[in-house]
Design a protein around this motif. Structure first.
Motif, PDB file in Angstrom:
ATOM      1  N   LEU A 113       4.444  -0.232 -13.572  1.00 51.79           N
ATOM      2  CA  LEU A 113       3.781   0.533 -14.620  1.00 51.79           C
ATOM      3  C   LEU A 113       2.839   1.602 -14.087  1.00 51.79           C
ATOM      4  N   VAL A 114       2.152   1.320 -12.979  1.00 51.75           N
ATOM      5  CA  VAL A 114       1.102   2.212 -12.490  1.00 51.75           C
ATOM      6  C   VAL A 114       1.279   2.457 -10.996  1.00 51.75           C
ATOM      7  N   ASP A 115       1.075   3.708 -10.598  1.00 51.49           N
ATOM      8  CA  ASP A 115       1.111   4.089  -9.186  1.00 51.49           C
ATOM      9  C   ASP A 115      -0.123   4.942  -8.916  1.00 51.49           C
ATOM     10  N   ILE A 116      -1.088   4.389  -8.169  1.00 51.70           N
ATOM     11  CA  ILE A 116      -2.371   5.063  -7.971  1.00 51.70           C
ATOM     12  C   ILE A 116      -2.456   5.637  -6.560  1.00 51.70           C
ATOM     13  N   HIS A 117      -2.844   6.907  -6.477  1.00 57.09           N
ATOM     14  CA  HIS A 117      -3.032   7.569  -5.188  1.00 57.09           C
ATOM     15  C   HIS A 117      -4.408   8.205  -5.155  1.00 57.09           C
ATOM     16  N   GLY A 118      -5.172   7.845  -4.139  1.00 59.37           N
ATOM     17  CA  GLY A 118      -6.517   8.400  -4.004  1.00 59.37           C
ATOM     18  C   GLY A 118      -6.647   9.214  -2.742  1.00 59.37           C
ATOM     19  N   GLN A 119      -7.801   9.849  -2.594  1.00 60.21           N
ATOM     20  CA  GLN A 119      -8.020  10.712  -1.418  1.00 60.21           C
ATOM     21  C   GLN A 119      -8.025   9.900  -0.123  1.00 60.21           C
ATOM     22  N   HIS A 120      -8.334   8.599  -0.227  1.00 61.98           N
ATOM     23  CA  HIS A 120      -8.287   7.742   0.966  1.00 61.98           C
ATOM     24  C   HIS A 120      -7.271   6.632   0.779  1.00 61.98           C
ATOM     25  N   ASP A 121      -6.298   6.861  -0.121  1.00 62.60           N
ATOM     26  CA  ASP A 121      -5.375   5.792  -0.503  1.00 62.60           C
ATOM     27  C   ASP A 121      -3.938   6.225  -0.253  1.00 62.60           C
ATOM     28  N   ASN A 122      -3.654   6.594   0.995  1.00 62.77           N
ATOM     29  CA  ASN A 122      -2.309   7.031   1.344  1.00 62.77           C
ATOM     30  C   ASN A 122      -1.619   6.027   2.268  1.00 62.77           C
ATOM     31  N   GLN A 123      -1.983   4.726   2.109  1.00 62.65           N
ATOM     32  CA  GLN A 123      -1.452   3.719   3.019  1.00 62.65           C
ATOM     33  C   GLN A 123       0.071   3.682   3.014  1.00 62.65           C
ATOM     34  N   GLU A 124       0.670   3.818   1.840  1.00 60.26           N
ATOM     35  CA  GLU A 124       2.126   3.728   1.754  1.00 60.26           C
ATOM     36  C   GLU A 124       2.772   4.815   2.598  1.00 60.26           C
ATOM     37  N   LEU A 125       2.196   5.992   2.540  1.00 55.93           N
ATOM     38  CA  LEU A 125       2.742   7.114   3.294  1.00 55.93           C
ATOM     39  C   LEU A 125       2.404   6.995   4.783  1.00 55.93           C
ATOM     40  N   MET A 126       1.201   6.511   5.090  1.00 56.24           N
ATOM     41  CA  MET A 126       0.755   6.444   6.481  1.00 56.24           C
ATOM     42  C   MET A 126       1.353   5.264   7.239  1.00 56.24           C
ATOM     43  N   ASN A 127       1.734   4.219   6.520  1.00 54.30           N
ATOM     44  CA  ASN A 127       2.275   3.030   7.162  1.00 54.30           C
ATOM     45  C   ASN A 127       3.778   3.194   7.370  1.00 54.30           C
ATOM     46  N   GLU A 128       4.193   3.262   8.637  1.00 58.53           N
ATOM     47  CA  GLU A 128       5.605   3.512   8.924  1.00 58.53           C
ATOM     48  C   GLU A 128       6.516   2.391   8.424  1.00 58.53           C
ATOM     49  N   GLU A 129       5.949   1.206   8.194  1.00 59.22           N
ATOM     50  CA  GLU A 129       6.767   0.106   7.680  1.00 59.22           C
ATOM     51  C   GLU A 129       7.292   0.401   6.277  1.00 59.22           C
ATOM     52  N   ASN A 130       6.635   1.316   5.557  1.00 61.10           N
ATOM     53  CA  ASN A 130       7.068   1.664   4.194  1.00 61.10           C
ATOM     54  C   ASN A 130       8.048   2.821   4.158  1.00 61.10           C
ATOM     55  N   HIS A 131       8.226   3.504   5.276  1.00 56.34           N
ATOM     56  CA  HIS A 131       9.062   4.697   5.276  1.00 56.34           C
ATOM     57  C   HIS A 131      10.529   4.384   4.968  1.00 56.34           C
ATOM     58  N   LEU A 132      11.027   3.259   5.494  1.00 57.67           N
ATOM     59  CA  LEU A 132      12.411   2.872   5.227  1.00 57.67           C
ATOM     60  C   LEU A 132      12.610   2.595   3.739  1.00 57.67           C
ATOM     61  N   LYS A 133      11.632   1.909   3.118  1.00 57.78           N
ATOM     62  CA  LYS A 133      11.716   1.609   1.682  1.00 57.78           C
ATOM     63  C   LYS A 133      11.744   2.901   0.863  1.00 57.78           C
ATOM     64  N   LEU A 134      10.896   3.875   1.246  1.00 60.69           N
ATOM     65  CA  LEU A 134      10.856   5.152   0.529  1.00 60.69           C
ATOM     66  C   LEU A 134      12.177   5.907   0.665  1.00 60.69           C
ATOM     67  N   LEU A 135      12.748   5.871   1.857  1.00 64.03           N
ATOM     68  CA  LEU A 135      14.039   6.536   2.076  1.00 64.03           C
ATOM     69  C   LEU A 135      15.127   5.881   1.230  1.00 64.03           C
ATOM     70  N   ASP A 136      15.127   4.541   1.170  1.00 60.55           N
ATOM     71  CA  ASP A 136      16.123   3.826   0.372  1.00 60.55           C
ATOM     72  C   ASP A 136      15.961   4.145  -1.116  1.00 60.55           C
ATOM     73  N   GLN A 137      14.716   4.257  -1.573  1.00 60.83           N
ATOM     74  CA  GLN A 137      14.488   4.628  -2.969  1.00 60.83           C
ATOM     75  C   GLN A 137      15.042   6.023  -3.254  1.00 60.83           C
ATOM     76  N   TYR A 138      14.830   6.922  -2.310  1.00 62.60           N
ATOM     77  CA  TYR A 138      15.334   8.283  -2.473  1.00 62.60           C
ATOM     78  C   TYR A 138      16.863   8.279  -2.499  1.00 62.60           C
ATOM     79  N   GLY A 139      17.484   7.439  -1.674  1.00 60.86           N
ATOM     80  CA  GLY A 139      18.949   7.369  -1.605  1.00 60.86           C
ATOM     81  C   GLY A 139      19.594   6.837  -2.869  1.00 60.86           C
TER      82      GLY A 139
END
Length: 566
Positions: free
Chosen positions: A126-152
């Motif tokens: 329901l909610v996706d929150i992004h803050g000025q110091h809240d970029n963990q998903e993007l900064m954490n390489e462990e999430n990059h594969l998940k993001l790529l799969d979502q894009y695919g």
């Protein structure tokens, strides 16, 4: 979308109810007015960690409630709620969370009590929150594969499902083979234990339902006197002169005499006659039970000892005799496997080699699809970055080096790929991991570029940006404003901002203010009309003092924004 938010006794907010609309809603106001507190409330509603510090000073608890309207019938939150047994009707989901001053939380979804973990599971849809110091998903390489799969999208998810199905079979076989390949001493100890257990069960010579039959027999012997007296009294009450059957016989005889007179009497005669023969048959059964009844103290001792033996086995091997026998069958099978270990190892190894070939095919198929998606993602990111005046930035999706030999592949539940996003923000500079390259302002723009792409694939109801525009100005600020609005076309977007360019793009503008009443600070929210928007954007441009020039600039920004949206 988030339609309504109710906050009570939360931080500096005494009581607040806010209605939200579709599109882009911006929240502006002086620093410390409570803008981020509102976002914190939404964050807690979606399952974030809470503490007693959030409860307003002097109050016993804080109350948070949010109403979400889900218009898409295929939205993944429906499947999640069905899986969790939560009823969703009329496309409405109400999240509620109460925080006590002792630190405890009570969570509800559509009135049903749930844990924080379940609240988080539903909240993530329901909610996706992004803050000025809240970029963990993007900064954490462990999430990059998940993001790529979502894009695919579906292509990758379907291929990944096929891979996971084979991977599970592979893991099961691999674990069995590992167990059989343990050292000799451990295997010998295991063999002795299994043999002891099997002998103990076999020596008991158990029969199915034996314990139930023994319990019945024990109850019968233990209550011999009571049963004998009941049977004897029952039989004597039915048989003999002037007893039950004798009187029923008299009634039957008299009714048979008058039965032919009319149908009613005939029916009564038949009923009494049937009752007589039924009672007579019953009396014979009572007599047979009486004749078979005997008291045997030795048999009682045997039954009790046997039940005790069975109960000892139940404590070790199962709750019922059937479970004990099933356990014995499993032990026998494992014993056979260990005793004939070499042949079983060879058989398992052949099966594992065969399934590994299938696994490699499925894993490489997933990897090929990911690389194809990565190529398209790189092109899309570059396009987004160019619009954010980062045209000299190079983005890449880095895959680990896969070896040509299948035995060297490291299989995981996600495949054989390790993916990390790389970046170079200046020409001539080498590509480096994203987490080690981007500055604060650059990271905000990169995150926004990615969110513009990934929001189309994630199905999130509401996206919240908490001052993601920090550290930018001028034409970059205008580009960010247009980008945030573009994201809001497909999803509801709430945005806290200090940039007049972003505020001007808003479909709804909420002004957050605080005041002191009776020595306590209170926060209020007001939806701004056009004239009020001009004043607020003018304040954001000029600072403390709003001038006519800043108002003119604000009007110009609003006109430019209107043209841009059209």
């Amino acid at each position: 979308m988030l339609a309504e938010l109710s906050i009570k006794n939360f931080a500096i907010i005494e009581s607040l109810s806010i209605s939200f609309e579709k599109g882009l809603t911006v929240l502006t106001g002086e620093t410390g007015a409570g803008k981020s507190i509102i976002i914190d409330a939404i964050h807690l509603l979606s399952g974030a960690r809470g503490s007693a510090e959030f409860v307003r000073f002097g109050e016993k608890r804080a109350e948070l409630e949010g109403l979400f309207l889900i218009e898409e019938t295929a939205h993944p939150v429906y499947d999640k709620c069905n899986e969790l047994g939560i009823d969703v009707s009329d496309g409405m989901i109400v999240l509620r969370r109460d925080l006590s001053s002792s630190g405890k939380s009570i969570c509800r979804i559509n009135g049903k009590l749930v844990t924080i973990a379940i609240l988080r599971e539903v909240g993530q849809y329901l909610v996706d929150i992004h803050g000025q110091h809240d970029n963990q998903e993007l900064m954490n390489e462990e999430n990059h594969l998940k993001l790529l799969d979502q894009y695919g999208g579906n292509k990758i998810s379907k291929a990944l499902e096929d891979y996971i199905e084979v991977f599970k079979r592979y893991e099961t076989l691999r674990k069995k083979l590992t167990q059989l390949s343990e050292n000799e001493q451990e295997m010998a100890h295991r063999l002795d234990l299994l043999q002891f257990q099997l002998d103990e069960i076999n020596n008991a010579n158990l029969q199915l339902n034996e314990d139930e039959q023994l319990l019945e027999e024990k109850a019968k012997i233990s209550n011999y006197e009571k049963i004998y007296e009941a049977l004897q009294t029952s039989y004597n009450s039915l048989h003999g002169e002037q007893r039950g059957l004798d009187w029923v016989s008299h009634a039957m005889s008299h009714l048979e005499d008058v039965g032919p007179i009319n149908p009613t009497l005939k029916e009564l005669s038949e009923i009494v006659s049937n009752a007589y023969y039924l009672l007579e048959d019953l009396s014979y059964q009572v007599r047979n039970e009486l004749d078979s009844l005997e008291f045997d103290p030795e048999r009682l001792n045997y039954v009790e000892n046997r039940l005790n033996e069975i109960n000892q086995l139940k404590r070790k091997y199962g709750q019922t005799v059937e479970e004990i026998l099933m356990y014995a069958a499993k032990v026998e099978e494992e014993l056979d496997t260990i005793q004939n270990r070499d042949s079983h190892v060879n058989k398992l190894q052949k099966e594992l080699d065969s399934i590994m070939k299938d696994l490699v095919v499925e894993a490489k198929n997933v990897s090929i699809l990911r690389k194809s998606s990565a190529t398209q993602l790189i092109a899309d990111i570059h396009k987004e970055l160019k619009e954010l005046y980062m045209e000299k930035t190079t983005f890449d999706v880095h895959f680990n080096n896969l070896t040509a030999h299948m035995t060297n592949h490291k299989f995981t539940v996600t495949g054989i790929d390790q993916v990390e996003f790389y970046l170079s923000t200046n020409p001539g500079e080498p590509l480096k991991p994203l987490s080690k390259t981007a500055s604060g302002g650059e990271l905000s723009r990169i995150m926004l570029a990615m969110k513009s792409i990934f929001s189309q694939h994630q199905g999130i109801t509401s996206i919240i940006f908490d001052e993601v525009d920090t550290g930018v100005s001028g034409r970059v600020a205008q580009a960010i404003a247009e980008k945030i609005h573009r994201v809001s076309v497909g999803s509801q977007v709430l945005c806290i901002t200090h940039l007049p360019q972003v505020a001007a793009m808003a479909d709804t503008h909420l002004y957050i203010a605080k005041e002191t009443i009776d020595g306590r600070t209170k926060t209020s929210v007001k939806a701004l009309e056009k004239a009020e928007k001009i004043n607020e954007i003018g304040r954001m441009i000029a600072g403390a003092q709003v001038t006519e020039l800043s108002k003119e600039h604000a009007k110009e920004l609003l006109e430019l924004a209107s043209n841009s949206k059209q």
